[in-house]
Enzyme design. Structure first.
Site, PDB file in Angstrom:
ATOM      1  CB  SER A 179      -0.887   0.004   1.252  1.00  0.00           C
ATOM      2  OG  SER A 179      -1.539   1.247   1.413  1.00  0.00           O
TER       3      SER A 179
ATOM      4  CE  LYS B 215      -1.564  -3.875   3.390  1.00  0.00           C
ATOM      5  NZ  LYS B 215      -1.810  -5.094   2.611  1.00  0.00           N
TER       6      LYS B 215
ATOM      7  CE1 TYR C   4      -3.777  -1.744   5.357  1.00  0.00           C
ATOM      8  CE2 TYR C   4      -2.966   0.393   4.631  1.00  0.00           C
ATOM      9  CZ  TYR C   4      -3.534  -0.838   4.350  1.00  0.00           C
ATOM     10  OH  TYR C   4      -3.869  -1.146   3.052  1.00  0.00           O
TER      11      TYR C   4
END
Length: 148
Positions: free
Chosen positions: A15, A32, A28
């Site tokens: 991401s 990623k 998060y």
């Protein structure tokens, strides 16, 4: 693939949150970034076996009326530190959506099909000389590893 001595291609989903320093996404974004780095290390390790490993890093993918987009907008609107309203983004979701899309050079959210097409490209023979690459699918939101 290794045991069968079959050449191939692996595409991991990272991401753009792992490329820059997005607000309110510590776990998060870190996870990623790890996927991105894992893909590069795997590319080195698997190249002798004729296995290519790449990753894709999407950001701000719609549809803009879809659950995931609305949820991301709402989390940003709700996420300002206590006592610091509108520190990162506005507290108004309509304004947050405009702020988020305003950070994208192409001034729109990406389509799911654009992410799928990038993955299909990396899986295809059209990218046969690409390994250890991360494709940034952000409409220009993330350039050079920072938020645009």
């Amino acid at each position: 693939m290794i045991e069968g001595k079959t050449a191939g291609s692996i595409v991991n989903t990272a991401s753009c949150a792992g490329l820059g320093c997005p607000t309110l996404m510590c776990a998060y974004g870190s996870s990623k970034a790890a996927v991105n780095h894992l893909s590069k290390i795997a590319a080195v390790d698997l190249a002798p076996h004729k296995i290519r490993v790449n990753s894709i890093s999407p950001a701000y993918i719609g549809p803009e009326d879809g659950f995931m987009w609305r949820r991301q907008v709402q989390l940003q609107a709700d996420g300002n530190p206590t006592g610091h309203p509108e520190f990162y983004f506005s507290n108004d979701t309509d304004v947050v959506e405009k702020q988020m899309l305003g950070s994208v050079l192409m001034r729109r959210a990406g389509d799911v099909e654009e992410v799928i097409n990038a993955a299909l490209f990396l899986l295809s023979d059209e990218s046969s000389y690409m390994t250890g690459v991360d494709l940034n699918i952000s409409g220009g939101n993330v350039i050079g590893g920072t938020r645009g």
